[in-house]
Write an enzyme that holds these catalytic residues in place. Structure first.
Site, PDB file in Angstrom:
ATOM      1  N   HIS A 123       0.796  -1.223   0.000  1.00 15.15           N
ATOM      2  CA  HIS A 123       0.000   0.000   0.000  1.00 15.15           C
ATOM      3  C   HIS A 123       0.833   1.279   0.000  1.00 15.15           C
ATOM      4  O   HIS A 123       0.288   2.378   0.097  1.00 15.15           O
ATOM      5  CB  HIS A 123      -0.941  -0.030   1.219  1.00 15.15           C
ATOM      6  N   LYS A 125       3.019   4.509  -1.204  1.00 15.36           N
ATOM      7  CA  LYS A 125       2.865   5.485  -2.279  1.00 15.36           C
ATOM      8  C   LYS A 125       4.047   6.448  -2.170  1.00 15.36           C
ATOM      9  O   LYS A 125       3.938   7.492  -1.548  1.00 15.36           O
ATOM     10  CB  LYS A 125       1.545   6.234  -2.134  1.00 15.36           C
ATOM     11  N   ASP A 130      16.677  10.101  -8.009  1.00 12.76           N
ATOM     12  CA  ASP A 130      18.142  10.215  -7.920  1.00 12.76           C
ATOM     13  C   ASP A 130      18.695  10.012  -6.512  1.00 12.76           C
ATOM     14  O   ASP A 130      19.723  10.595  -6.153  1.00 12.76           O
ATOM     15  CB  ASP A 130      18.618  11.572  -8.460  1.00 12.76           C
TER      16      ASP A 130
END
Length: 183
Positions: A123, A125, A130
């Site tokens: 779940h 996000k 870089d």
């Protein structure tokens, strides 16, 4: 002189906008701008700012996303891959095959994708640009979330936070290695 570290908060929903100019500039830096025939305005929105942050990647982009169905964000990720940025994506197995998911498109483009094999959801996000910039928040990378939901995204260049999320990404990346799947 060093630039100040990025610290930005983006709130959604974002009004619809055209990001063609951003994508064209990222694909061919310095090329003359071509007008886009779409009726959407090219304005500064939470979505355009998120895309701009993603397109700043020069070496790597690690994505850990529950749901990814936004075509504009997928195009930005594909463009980075074509530009030589090393892109890796971890996602949730149950959501990667849903109608509209961009995961297959990204895989087909040659982007490395790994997914969970557990009953619970992957779940997270977040994205790491870089190994220096963290993009995280409640936002699923779906058109619904971007255009309709109350969501938030925090963008920071803070080595301590980036390291914690990079360590989590690497742990999951190894855990979801297909060589260790059991059937």
């Amino acid at each position: 002189r060093r630039a100040r570290p990025v610290r930005e908060v983006l709130f959604f929903p974002s009004r619809p906008c055209c990001i063609e100019a951003l994508l064209a500039e990222a694909a061919e830096p310095g090329a003359p701008a071509r007008p886009c025939p779409c009726p959407l305005p090219s304005v500064d929105t939470a979505l355009s700012r998120l895309v701009r942050r993603l397109l700043s990647a020069r070496r790597s982009l690690d994505l850990c996303l529950f749901a990814f169905s936004c075509p504009q964000l997928a195009r930005a990720v594909q463009l980075l891959h074509r530009r030589g940025v090393h892109v890796r994506l971890v996602t949730d197995a149950q959501y990667m095959g849903l109608h509209g998911s961009q995961i297959g498109r990204l895989r087909h483009a040659g982007i490395q994708v790994r997914h969970d094999q557990h009953s619970g959801y992957m779940h997270h996000k977040f994205a790491i640009v870089d190994r220096r910039m963290l993009i995280t928040g409640s936002l699923n990378w779906t058109t619904q979330a971007i255009q309709s939901n109350r969501e938030n995204v925090l963008v920071v260049e803070d080595a301590e936070y980036v390291k914690a999320f990079q360590d989590e990404f690497e742990r999951i990346w190894e855990e979801y290695n297909p060589a260790s799947y059991s059937f």
